[in-house]
Design an enzyme around this catalytic site. Structure first.
Site, PDB file in Angstrom:
ATOM      1  N   GLY A  32       0.859  -1.277   0.031  1.00  0.00           N
ATOM      2  CA  GLY A  32       0.107  -0.058  -0.100  1.00  0.00           C
ATOM      3  C   GLY A  32       0.741   1.113  -0.110  1.00  0.00           C
ATOM      4  O   GLY A  32       0.462   2.318   0.513  1.00  0.00           O
ATOM      5  N   ARG A  89     -13.242 -14.992   2.701  1.00  0.00           N
ATOM      6  CA  ARG A  89     -14.213 -14.665   3.540  1.00  0.00           C
ATOM      7  C   ARG A  89     -15.546 -14.696   2.591  1.00  0.00           C
ATOM      8  O   ARG A  89     -16.662 -15.070   3.277  1.00  0.00           O
ATOM      9  CB  ARG A  89     -14.173 -13.377   4.109  1.00  0.00           C
ATOM     10  CG  ARG A  89     -13.020 -13.120   5.017  1.00  0.00           C
ATOM     11  CD  ARG A  89     -12.470 -12.135   5.794  1.00  0.00           C
ATOM     12  NE  ARG A  89     -13.970 -11.725   6.983  1.00  0.00           N
ATOM     13  CZ  ARG A  89     -14.167 -10.831   7.625  1.00  0.00           C
ATOM     14  NH1 ARG A  89     -13.561  -9.880   7.099  1.00  0.00           N
ATOM     15  NH2 ARG A  89     -15.206 -10.849   8.347  1.00  0.00           N
ATOM     16  N   MET A 120      -4.779  -6.079  -6.291  1.00  0.00           N
ATOM     17  CA  MET A 120      -4.549  -6.893  -7.259  1.00  0.00           C
ATOM     18  C   MET A 120      -6.032  -7.904  -7.962  1.00  0.00           C
ATOM     19  O   MET A 120      -6.034  -9.021  -8.286  1.00  0.00           O
ATOM     20  CB  MET A 120      -3.348  -8.060  -7.137  1.00  0.00           C
ATOM     21  CG  MET A 120      -2.169  -7.155  -6.611  1.00  0.00           C
ATOM     22  SD  MET A 120      -1.492  -6.381  -7.693  1.00  0.00           S
ATOM     23  CE  MET A 120      -1.035  -7.468  -9.148  1.00  0.00           C
ATOM     24  N   LEU A 156     -12.388  -4.822  -9.692  1.00  0.00           N
ATOM     25  CA  LEU A 156     -13.665  -4.464  -8.873  1.00  0.00           C
ATOM     26  C   LEU A 156     -14.965  -4.921  -9.389  1.00  0.00           C
ATOM     27  O   LEU A 156     -15.190  -5.033 -10.636  1.00  0.00           O
ATOM     28  CB  LEU A 156     -13.609  -2.800  -9.104  1.00  0.00           C
ATOM     29  CG  LEU A 156     -12.569  -2.131  -8.344  1.00  0.00           C
ATOM     30  CD1 LEU A 156     -12.506  -0.721  -8.311  1.00  0.00           C
ATOM     31  CD2 LEU A 156     -12.290  -2.644  -6.751  1.00  0.00           C
ATOM     32  N   ASN A 182      -6.508   5.000 -10.118  1.00  0.00           N
ATOM     33  CA  ASN A 182      -5.461   3.855 -10.348  1.00  0.00           C
ATOM     34  C   ASN A 182      -4.414   4.309 -10.799  1.00  0.00           C
ATOM     35  O   ASN A 182      -4.536   5.201 -11.635  1.00  0.00           O
ATOM     36  CB  ASN A 182      -6.094   2.549 -11.097  1.00  0.00           C
ATOM     37  CG  ASN A 182      -5.042   1.221 -11.110  1.00  0.00           C
ATOM     38  OD1 ASN A 182      -4.495   0.906  -9.812  1.00  0.00           O
ATOM     39  ND2 ASN A 182      -4.867   0.923 -12.135  1.00  0.00           N
ATOM     40  N   HIS A 219      -0.970   3.168 -13.179  1.00  0.00           N
ATOM     41  CA  HIS A 219      -0.438   1.807 -13.998  1.00  0.00           C
ATOM     42  C   HIS A 219       0.769   2.253 -14.601  1.00  0.00           C
ATOM     43  O   HIS A 219       1.037   3.250 -14.976  1.00  0.00           O
ATOM     44  CB  HIS A 219      -1.590   1.697 -15.199  1.00  0.00           C
ATOM     45  CG  HIS A 219      -1.184   0.523 -16.166  1.00  0.00           C
ATOM     46  ND1 HIS A 219      -1.502  -0.780 -15.843  1.00  0.00           N
ATOM     47  CD2 HIS A 219      -0.463   0.497 -17.232  1.00  0.00           C
ATOM     48  CE1 HIS A 219      -0.892  -1.608 -16.741  1.00  0.00           C
ATOM     49  NE2 HIS A 219      -0.274  -0.776 -17.641  1.00  0.00           N
TER      50      HIS A 219
END
Length: 196
Positions: free
Chosen positions: A11, A60, A89, A92, A106, A108
């Site tokens: 992160g 989960r 990774m 969405l 994002n 790239h």
């Protein structure tokens, strides 16, 4: 802007952006971070930084629609209005994309549309740049849409590809420009200078 982050590993973008918010360099408030990796350094760091955190993964939530809804509910519930992907990774889902339409950002590691699309992430991108013999590369900040790396471009920065470059040297040169590029794009988005 009220920011939330999705991260899979370290992160680093989320950390840099949060520090910029705290120093006044970026007029935004970091609120939350979710990760698909329960052992990610990003989750640990975000907890220590006082952000709301959640581990939300297919482990989960095996049903993709339920995972998509859980991510959306956490992000919306945090109060965020803008979502930043920080080395996330996973693709969405439609619920997250709808909840943050035009506000998912994002970065790239190439000059999109070159070397974008499915399978083009991390070292694969730099390898593709070198294999193509490109004389320049860089980074692109773009809005995320349903298509992989197809959303509107907010900002780009270029670096040369030098004779004798290897994956590590090119990667380092691109990474050196990414943090400032992301801040520039977020400032433009906050000031509504971007027309989507």
């Amino acid at each position: 802007m009220r920011l939330a982050f999705l991260a899979s590993h370290g992160g680093s973008a989320a950390r840099h952006i949060t520090q910029a918010c705290q120093s006044g360099e970026l007029g935004a408030v970091p609120l939350a971070l979710a990760s698909n990796n329960s052992r990610s350094a990003a989750l640990e760091w975000a907890r220590e930084a006082g952000l709301q955190t959640a581990h939300l993964s297919s482990a989960r939530y095996p049903n993709p629609a339920e995972l998509d809804a859980a991510i959306r509910d956490f992000l919306v519930g945090s109060g965020a209005d803008t979502l930043v992907l920080s080395g996330y990774m996973r693709e969405l889902g439609p619920r997250v994309l709808e909840a943050f339409a035009g506000r998912v950002v994002n970065i790239h590691p190439s000059l999109l549309p070159r070397h974008g699309g499915r399978g083009m992430y991390g070292d694969h991108v730099h390898e593709a740049v070198l294999a193509a013999g490109d004389n320049e590369s860089g980074a692109t900040v773009h809005l995320v849409t349903a298509g992989i790396d197809e959303g509107p471009i907010l900002a780009q920065a270029r670096v040369p590809v030098l004779a004798g470059d290897t994956l590590p040297t090119l990667k380092a040169r691109v990474q050196a420009i990414e943090s400032d590029l992301m801040l520039r794009a977020l400032r433009a988005l906050a000031a509504e200078e971007v027309r989507v």
